[in-house]
Design a protein around this motif. Structure first.
Motif, PDB file in Angstrom:
ATOM      1  N   ARG A  78       2.740  -4.501   3.358  1.00 33.93           N
ATOM      2  CA  ARG A  78       3.836  -3.554   3.510  1.00 33.93           C
ATOM      3  C   ARG A  78       3.369  -2.177   3.095  1.00 33.93           C
ATOM      4  NH1 ARG A  78       8.219  -2.095   0.013  1.00 33.93           N
ATOM      5  NH2 ARG A  78       7.549  -3.677  -1.501  1.00 33.93           N
ATOM      6  N   ALA A  79       3.735  -1.163   3.870  1.00 34.12           N
ATOM      7  CA  ALA A  79       3.388   0.227   3.574  1.00 34.12           C
ATOM      8  C   ALA A  79       4.594   0.922   2.964  1.00 34.12           C
ATOM      9  CB  ALA A  79       2.934   0.952   4.834  1.00 34.12           C
ATOM     10  N   VAL A 118       0.865  -1.179   0.000  1.00 33.92           N
ATOM     11  CA  VAL A 118       0.000   0.000   0.000  1.00 33.92           C
ATOM     12  C   VAL A 118       0.903   1.231   0.000  1.00 33.92           C
ATOM     13  CG1 VAL A 118      -1.875   1.204   1.153  1.00 33.92           C
ATOM     14  CG2 VAL A 118      -1.740  -1.294   1.290  1.00 33.92           C
ATOM     15  N   PHE A 119       0.873   2.006  -1.075  1.00 32.11           N
ATOM     16  CA  PHE A 119       1.767   3.153  -1.193  1.00 32.11           C
ATOM     17  C   PHE A 119       0.982   4.453  -1.272  1.00 32.11           C
ATOM     18  CE2 PHE A 119       0.863   1.878  -5.530  1.00 32.11           C
ATOM     19  CZ  PHE A 119       0.711   3.072  -6.219  1.00 32.11           C
ATOM     20  N   ASP A 120       1.687   5.541  -0.995  1.00 27.79           N
ATOM     21  CA  ASP A 120       1.125   6.887  -1.014  1.00 27.79           C
ATOM     22  C   ASP A 120       1.442   7.521  -2.360  1.00 27.79           C
ATOM     23  OD1 ASP A 120       0.113   9.366  -0.499  1.00 27.79           O
ATOM     24  OD2 ASP A 120       1.584   9.912   1.034  1.00 27.79           O
ATOM     25  N   MET A 160      -5.271   5.318   4.823  1.00 25.69           N
ATOM     26  CA  MET A 160      -4.220   4.337   4.587  1.00 25.69           C
ATOM     27  C   MET A 160      -4.086   3.392   5.771  1.00 25.69           C
ATOM     28  SD  MET A 160      -0.248   5.088   3.586  1.00 25.69           S
ATOM     29  CE  MET A 160       0.880   3.767   3.130  1.00 25.69           C
ATOM     30  N   ILE A 161      -4.165   3.954   6.990  1.00 26.54           N
ATOM     31  CA  ILE A 161      -4.062   3.114   8.184  1.00 26.54           C
ATOM     32  C   ILE A 161      -5.246   2.167   8.277  1.00 26.54           C
ATOM     33  CG2 ILE A 161      -4.025   3.166  10.698  1.00 26.54           C
ATOM     34  CD1 ILE A 161      -2.511   5.792  10.541  1.00 26.54           C
ATOM     35  N   GLN A 162      -6.449   2.663   7.966  1.00 26.87           N
ATOM     36  CA  GLN A 162      -7.623   1.801   8.023  1.00 26.87           C
ATOM     37  C   GLN A 162      -7.517   0.660   7.016  1.00 26.87           C
ATOM     38  OE1 GLN A 162     -11.300   3.704   6.957  1.00 26.87           O
ATOM     39  NE2 GLN A 162     -12.561   1.969   7.612  1.00 26.87           N
ATOM     40  N   MET A 163      -7.018   0.956   5.831  1.00 26.94           N
ATOM     41  CA  MET A 163      -6.875  -0.083   4.817  1.00 26.94           C
ATOM     42  C   MET A 163      -5.916  -1.166   5.275  1.00 26.94           C
ATOM     43  SD  MET A 163      -5.721   0.374   0.845  1.00 26.94           S
ATOM     44  CE  MET A 163      -5.638  -1.033  -0.263  1.00 26.94           C
TER      45      MET A 163
END
Length: 338
Positions: free
Chosen positions: A275-276, A123-125, A151-154
């Motif tokens: 992974r973020a 999951v990227f920004d 993003m945190i919820q996902m």
């Protein structure tokens, strides 16, 4: 007066029996008709002989034996060394209108990961450059905090769904991000084992059960008895356990192994890792694999056709990565990268 209800009951039972016989006869006639129509088939030549495939059978409708046959013919083990990963921006979840829809969308993504045996999701920004120099006192910081919470919820929902049901109460506390996670459909993955299921590997959590020094630790693996491993670990740590004996002994003993061992040794799909990444470039630079991803595929409406692109791909790879773009496409994520 008392004999009349018995007669009616007998007549009713007789009618039901006749109706069942007619139903069975119709089902048999329908089955025979389908078998007659499906006699025309096509043949697919394989290495060990000729395999007959039904003409109405989908190419992906293969059994477990068919999937293992090419592996056995090559003389290798049934394990799987290669991995498949995908990278998605969190903006696809941020676009949802309510927290319920956000959680439902995360559940659909998790279900797709399990169906297609994806080993890793990143999951990227995609707004990395736009949010790098944001002042905390400005109005843009509120928008940045909203995006960050999405993003945190996902990530939280994906972690919750991947975890087996019997371990969730030990690893996840009551939090706002998981408010609607309990309403989502279960993934029904292979590592989500029930008490009656028999498998050499199981996911567990280390308990605080007292044990003598040098005797390892006890791990709860969803069974009535805890398993004793050879390593001394801290409580509330999730790990993968390989059972030494699945019989009816009084004590269960096992060994703590890597989460990738069920896939590499037995060919079992053992869930996905999350992974973020702070940007699109971090998806590649922070890869957990030593050599990185040797095959990368980007999705875009401006790219080549899928049919022609698949012919150009190499037949062998070690680590596959498929990158998906957000609402503005993959090009926008590339332009906003630092």
């Amino acid at each position: 007066m008392s004999a009349k209800p018995v007669t009616n009951w007998r007549e009713k039972h007789k009618l039901i029996k006749e109706w069942k016989q007619k139903k069975k006869l119709k089902q048999k006639q329908r089955t025979d008709a389908l078998a007659t129509d499906g006699q025309t088939s096509q043949t697919t030549v394989v290495d060990n002989g000729v395999k007959t495939v039904d003409r109405d059978q989908h190419p992906m409708d293969t059994s477990v034996d068919d999937m293992r046959a090419p592996v056995a013919s090559e003389g290798s083990s049934c394990g799987r060394k290669w991995t498949a990963s995908i990278a998605v921006p969190f903006s696809i979840v941020d676009n949802a209108q309510s927290p319920e829809l956000k959680a439902y969308l995360c559940g659909q993504i998790a279900r797709a990961l399990v169906v297609f045996n994806v080993d890793e999701i990143v999951v990227f920004d995609e707004y990395s450059r736009q949010t790098s120099g944001v002042d905390e006192s400005s109005d843009e910081s509120l928008l940045y905090d909203k995006r960050k919470s999405a993003m945190i919820q996902m990530i939280r929902v994906l972690q919750y769904l991947e975890c087996p049901q019997y371990l969730r109460k030990y690893l996840f506390s009551i939090q706002k991000d998981l408010q609607f996670a309990g309403l989502l459909n279960p993934l029904d993955s292979i590592h989500h084992l029930k008490t009656s299921d028999v498998c050499q590997y199981r996911e567990g959590v280390v308990t605080n059960r007292p044990v003598r020094e040098g005797k390892g630790s006890y791990v709860y693996i969803g069974l009535q008895r805890d398993v004793q491993i050879d390593k001394c670990l801290k409580p509330n740590i999730r790990l993968t356990v390989r059972l030494d004996d699945t019989g009816g002994n009084k004590k269960l003993k096992g060994v703590a192994v890597s989460p990738s061992e069920p896939r590499e040794v037995s060919g079992l799909y053992w869930g996905y890792t999350i992974r973020a990444a702070k940007s699109l470039s971090a998806v590649f630079t922070e890869s957990p694999f030593p050599g990185g991803y040797d095959l990368t595929i980007g999705t875009s409406d401006r790219g080549q056709c899928v049919d022609s692109a698949l012919r150009q791909l190499p037949k062998r790879f070690d680590h596959l990565l498929v990158v998906f773009g957000g609402l503005k496409g993959l090009e926008a994520a590339h332009d906003s990268d630092e």
